[in-house]
Design a protein around this motif. Sequence first.
Motif, short mmCIF file in Angstrom:
data_model
loop_
_atom_site.label_atom_id
_atom_site.label_comp_id
_atom_site.label_asym_id
_atom_site.label_seq_id
_atom_site.Cartn_x
_atom_site.Cartn_y
_atom_site.Cartn_z
N THR A 1 0.89 -1.18 0.04
CA THR A 1 0.16 -0.04 0.06
C THR A 1 0.82 1.20 0.09
OG1 THR A 1 -0.21 0.10 2.37
CG2 THR A 1 -1.81 -1.20 1.37
N GLY A 2 0.27 2.25 -0.47
CA GLY A 2 1.14 3.65 -0.22
C GLY A 2 0.31 5.01 -0.52
N LYS A 3 1.02 6.04 -0.94
CA LYS A 3 0.07 7.33 -1.14
C LYS A 3 0.42 7.67 -2.41
CE LYS A 3 -0.92 8.13 3.24
NZ LYS A 3 -2.64 8.48 3.27
N GLU A 4 1.18 6.78 -3.26
CA GLU A 4 1.59 7.29 -4.70
C GLU A 4 0.35 6.61 -5.63
OE1 GLU A 4 5.09 7.75 -7.97
OE2 GLU A 4 5.51 7.97 -5.78
N ALA A 5 -0.08 7.44 -6.33
CA ALA A 5 -1.14 6.87 -7.44
C ALA A 5 -0.62 5.88 -8.58
CB ALA A 5 -1.89 7.99 -8.14
N ALA A 6 -1.02 4.81 -8.87
CA ALA A 6 -0.29 4.01 -9.83
C ALA A 6 -1.67 3.39 -10.80
CB ALA A 6 0.31 3.02 -9.23
N PRO A 7 -1.49 3.28 -11.84
CA PRO A 7 -2.48 2.53 -12.94
C PRO A 7 -2.60 0.99 -12.38
CG PRO A 7 -0.88 3.42 -14.10
CD PRO A 7 -0.28 3.61 -12.78
N ARG A 8 -3.95 0.44 -12.38
CA ARG A 8 -4.23 -0.70 -11.87
C ARG A 8 -4.42 -0.83 -10.39
NH1 ARG A 8 -0.95 -4.55 -13.99
NH2 ARG A 8 -2.42 -6.06 -13.09
N SER A 9 -4.24 0.16 -9.66
CA SER A 9 -4.37 0.09 -8.00
C SER A 9 -5.70 0.31 -7.80
CB SER A 9 -3.24 1.12 -7.81
OG SER A 9 -3.46 2.37 -7.94
N ALA A 10 -6.13 0.08 -6.39
CA ALA A 10 -7.30 0.63 -6.03
C ALA A 10 -6.91 2.10 -4.97
CB ALA A 10 -7.90 -0.53 -4.95
#
Length: 87
Positions: free
Chosen positions: A19-28
């Motif tokens: 988990t984290g705070k940075e946006a990434a494609p295909r993440s929730a």
Amino acid sequence: MAATPKNWLANAKASGYVTGKEAAPRSAVVMAGPTGAMRRYGHVAYVTSVNDDGTITISEMNYDHFNRVDTRTLSANDSSIRGYIYP
């Protein structure tokens, strides 16, 4: 994972997901809802893209209308975002 979206980040991390705070494609993306039940329970959407202008495009259900899938774009730093769960 628990069905209540506001618990997804903690439960995902406890289950070994990254988990984290940075946006990434295909993440929730896990968010606080704006009002009512969404504010109480939270909201989860699927990140379809991270855009060059600092926004993310998400696909979600039951945000504007019950039982309908919508797509919208918002800032990757929107104050409602609690974090991301990566695939």
